[in-house]
Write a protein that holds these residues in place. Sequence first.
Motif, PDB file in Angstrom:
ATOM      1  N   ASP A  28       0.855  -1.185   0.000  1.00 43.78           N
ATOM      2  CA  ASP A  28       0.000   0.000   0.000  1.00 43.78           C
ATOM      3  C   ASP A  28       0.895   1.242   0.000  1.00 43.78           C
ATOM      4  O   ASP A  28       2.116   1.126   0.155  1.00 43.78           O
ATOM      5  N   PRO A  29       0.335   2.439  -0.208  1.00 43.77           N
ATOM      6  CA  PRO A  29       1.177   3.638  -0.281  1.00 43.77           C
ATOM      7  C   PRO A  29       2.078   3.860   0.938  1.00 43.77           C
ATOM      8  O   PRO A  29       3.192   4.372   0.805  1.00 43.77           O
ATOM      9  N   ALA A  30       1.642   3.437   2.118  1.00 41.58           N
ATOM     10  CA  ALA A  30       2.450   3.614   3.332  1.00 41.58           C
ATOM     11  C   ALA A  30       3.494   2.510   3.511  1.00 41.58           C
ATOM     12  O   ALA A  30       4.370   2.621   4.362  1.00 41.58           O
ATOM     13  N   GLY A  31       3.373   1.442   2.737  1.00 36.99           N
ATOM     14  CA  GLY A  31       4.318   0.327   2.856  1.00 36.99           C
ATOM     15  C   GLY A  31       4.063  -0.576   4.035  1.00 36.99           C
ATOM     16  O   GLY A  31       4.902  -1.400   4.387  1.00 36.99           O
ATOM     17  N   ALA A  32       2.891  -0.462   4.646  1.00 39.50           N
ATOM     18  CA  ALA A  32       2.585  -1.233   5.852  1.00 39.50           C
ATOM     19  C   ALA A  32       1.812  -2.522   5.567  1.00 39.50           C
ATOM     20  O   ALA A  32       1.809  -3.428   6.390  1.00 39.50           O
ATOM     21  N   ARG A  33       1.158  -2.573   4.415  1.00 34.84           N
ATOM     22  CA  ARG A  33       0.315  -3.735   4.097  1.00 34.84           C
ATOM     23  C   ARG A  33       0.661  -4.267   2.707  1.00 34.84           C
ATOM     24  O   ARG A  33       1.137  -3.535   1.844  1.00 34.84           O
ATOM     25  N   VAL A  34       0.365  -5.543   2.518  1.00 36.46           N
ATOM     26  CA  VAL A  34       0.604  -6.207   1.242  1.00 36.46           C
ATOM     27  C   VAL A  34      -0.737  -6.684   0.679  1.00 36.46           C
ATOM     28  O   VAL A  34      -1.630  -7.079   1.429  1.00 36.46           O
ATOM     29  N   ALA A  35      -0.877  -6.601  -0.642  1.00 43.31           N
ATOM     30  CA  ALA A  35      -2.093  -7.071  -1.312  1.00 43.31           C
ATOM     31  C   ALA A  35      -2.004  -8.573  -1.540  1.00 43.31           C
ATOM     32  O   ALA A  35      -0.978  -9.076  -2.010  1.00 43.31           O
ATOM     33  N   LEU A  36      -3.086  -9.278  -1.217  1.00 48.18           N
ATOM     34  CA  LEU A  36      -3.180 -10.704  -1.494  1.00 48.18           C
ATOM     35  C   LEU A  36      -4.468 -10.988  -2.240  1.00 48.18           C
ATOM     36  O   LEU A  36      -5.445 -10.244  -2.124  1.00 48.18           O
ATOM     37  N   VAL A  37      -4.449 -12.088  -2.985  1.00 53.29           N
ATOM     38  CA  VAL A  37      -5.565 -12.482  -3.840  1.00 53.29           C
ATOM     39  C   VAL A  37      -5.972 -13.907  -3.504  1.00 53.29           C
ATOM     40  O   VAL A  37      -5.123 -14.773  -3.319  1.00 53.29           O
ATOM     41  N   ARG A  38      -7.280 -14.131  -3.445  1.00 49.20           N
ATOM     42  CA  ARG A  38      -7.818 -15.494  -3.338  1.00 49.20           C
ATOM     43  C   ARG A  38      -8.568 -15.760  -4.630  1.00 49.20           C
ATOM     44  O   ARG A  38      -9.500 -15.033  -4.982  1.00 49.20           O
ATOM     45  N   HIS A  39      -8.127 -16.769  -5.377  1.00 49.71           N
ATOM     46  CA  HIS A  39      -8.713 -17.065  -6.686  1.00 49.71           C
ATOM     47  C   HIS A  39      -9.947 -17.963  -6.565  1.00 49.71           C
ATOM     48  O   HIS A  39     -10.136 -18.636  -5.549  1.00 49.71           O
ATOM     49  N   THR A  40     -10.724 -17.994  -7.613  1.00 49.74           N
ATOM     50  CA  THR A  40     -11.911 -18.848  -7.641  1.00 49.74           C
ATOM     51  C   THR A  40     -11.561 -20.298  -7.941  1.00 49.74           C
ATOM     52  O   THR A  40     -12.330 -21.193  -7.609  1.00 49.74           O
ATOM     53  N   TYR A  41     -10.403 -20.546  -8.532  1.00 51.04           N
ATOM     54  CA  TYR A  41     -10.086 -21.872  -9.055  1.00 51.04           C
ATOM     55  C   TYR A  41      -9.072 -22.660  -8.226  1.00 51.04           C
ATOM     56  O   TYR A  41      -8.745 -23.796  -8.561  1.00 51.04           O
ATOM     57  N   ILE A  42      -8.573 -22.058  -7.146  1.00 50.02           N
ATOM     58  CA  ILE A  42      -7.587 -22.749  -6.309  1.00 50.02           C
ATOM     59  C   ILE A  42      -7.682 -22.174  -4.885  1.00 50.02           C
ATOM     60  O   ILE A  42      -8.040 -21.019  -4.710  1.00 50.02           O
ATOM     61  N   ASP A  43      -7.365 -22.992  -3.912  1.00 44.33           N
ATOM     62  CA  ASP A  43      -7.464 -22.560  -2.516  1.00 44.33           C
ATOM     63  C   ASP A  43      -6.237 -21.758  -2.092  1.00 44.33           C
ATOM     64  O   ASP A  43      -5.141 -21.958  -2.604  1.00 44.33           O
ATOM     65  N   GLY A  44      -6.420 -20.884  -1.127  1.00 42.61           N
ATOM     66  CA  GLY A  44      -5.326 -20.140  -0.522  1.00 42.61           C
ATOM     67  C   GLY A  44      -5.228 -18.703  -1.001  1.00 42.61           C
ATOM     68  O   GLY A  44      -5.861 -18.299  -1.978  1.00 42.61           O
ATOM     69  N   TRP A  45      -4.424 -17.925  -0.274  1.00 42.26           N
ATOM     70  CA  TRP A  45      -4.144 -16.531  -0.606  1.00 42.26           C
ATOM     71  C   TRP A  45      -2.772 -16.452  -1.257  1.00 42.26           C
ATOM     72  O   TRP A  45      -1.815 -17.084  -0.798  1.00 42.26           O
ATOM     73  N   TYR A  46      -2.677 -15.664  -2.320  1.00 42.55           N
ATOM     74  CA  TYR A  46      -1.463 -15.560  -3.127  1.00 42.55           C
ATOM     75  C   TYR A  46      -1.088 -14.102  -3.351  1.00 42.55           C
ATOM     76  O   TYR A  46      -1.943 -13.210  -3.296  1.00 42.55           O
ATOM     77  N   LEU A  47       0.171 -13.888  -3.720  1.00 39.85           N
ATOM     78  CA  LEU A  47       0.572 -12.593  -4.244  1.00 39.85           C
ATOM     79  C   LEU A  47      -0.084 -12.429  -5.611  1.00 39.85           C
ATOM     80  O   LEU A  47      -0.193 -13.397  -6.357  1.00 39.85           O
ATOM     81  N   PRO A  48      -0.526 -11.226  -5.972  1.00 37.78           N
ATOM     82  CA  PRO A  48      -1.118 -11.047  -7.297  1.00 37.78           C
ATOM     83  C   PRO A  48      -0.077 -11.278  -8.391  1.00 37.78           C
ATOM     84  O   PRO A  48       1.100 -10.954  -8.224  1.00 37.78           O
ATOM     85  N   GLY A  49      -0.529 -11.846  -9.487  1.00 34.74           N
ATOM     86  CA  GLY A  49       0.365 -12.095 -10.612  1.00 34.74           C
ATOM     87  C   GLY A  49      -0.186 -13.179 -11.502  1.00 34.74           C
ATOM     88  O   GLY A  49      -1.320 -13.625 -11.348  1.00 34.74           O
ATOM     89  N   GLY A  50       0.627 -13.607 -12.440  1.00 36.72           N
ATOM     90  CA  GLY A  50       0.198 -14.638 -13.381  1.00 36.72           C
ATOM     91  C   GLY A  50       1.235 -14.845 -14.460  1.00 36.72           C
ATOM     92  O   GLY A  50       2.389 -14.434 -14.334  1.00 36.72           O
ATOM     93  N   GLY A  51       0.794 -15.459 -15.544  1.00 32.72           N
ATOM     94  CA  GLY A  51       1.698 -15.822 -16.623  1.00 32.72           C
ATOM     95  C   GLY A  51       2.019 -14.680 -17.561  1.00 32.72           C
ATOM     96  O   GLY A  51       1.207 -13.786 -17.787  1.00 32.72           O
ATOM     97  N   VAL A  52       3.219 -14.752 -18.118  1.00 31.10           N
ATOM     98  CA  VAL A  52       3.645 -13.807 -19.148  1.00 31.10           C
ATOM     99  C   VAL A  52       3.177 -14.364 -20.486  1.00 31.10           C
ATOM    100  O   VAL A  52       3.461 -15.519 -20.816  1.00 31.10           O
TER     101      VAL A  52
END
Length: 155
Positions: free
Chosen positions: A32-56
């Motif tokens: 986040d802008p303050a550097g205190a929090r990180v963004a995580l994503v939970r997908h519809t097709y797999i369990d768990g929380w991940y860093l955002p991203g994907g294939g090139v």
Amino acid sequence: MALLHRLLGRAARIVWRVTRPRTIGVRAVLLDPAGARVALVRHTYIDGWYLPGGGVKKGEGVTQALHRELAEEVAVTGATVERVLGVYHNRREGKDDHVVVYVARAGSDALHGADALEVAEVGWFALDALPESTTPATRRRIGEFRDGATGSGAW
């Protein structure tokens, strides 16, 4: 629709085990802008929380792919890339995957799942208070970031 994505994901993993494709992926320790929090994503097709991203995609640069994935998964555009955290080798799911993990900073606190078919939930989380179902690799990458380490090796 989430069930369809889960079934397609399972089918893709079976194909990957047979064909063993070489792929390149990107992820972001998106702060986040303050550097205190990180963004995580939970997908519809797999369990768990991940860093955002994907294939090139073919013909796409890795940084370009990172910005596309951030827009698609968490609706963040114009993030500032600060550095490469590391480059990792992932042999899970039958692929020969190389993942470039960036450290980036969002320009605002606005965060929401941009692609409802792919993203079930997104959120900002304190670096020391991640959701219980955060994946082990995601925890390792965030730990490397917190320690000021440059990562490499196995995912």
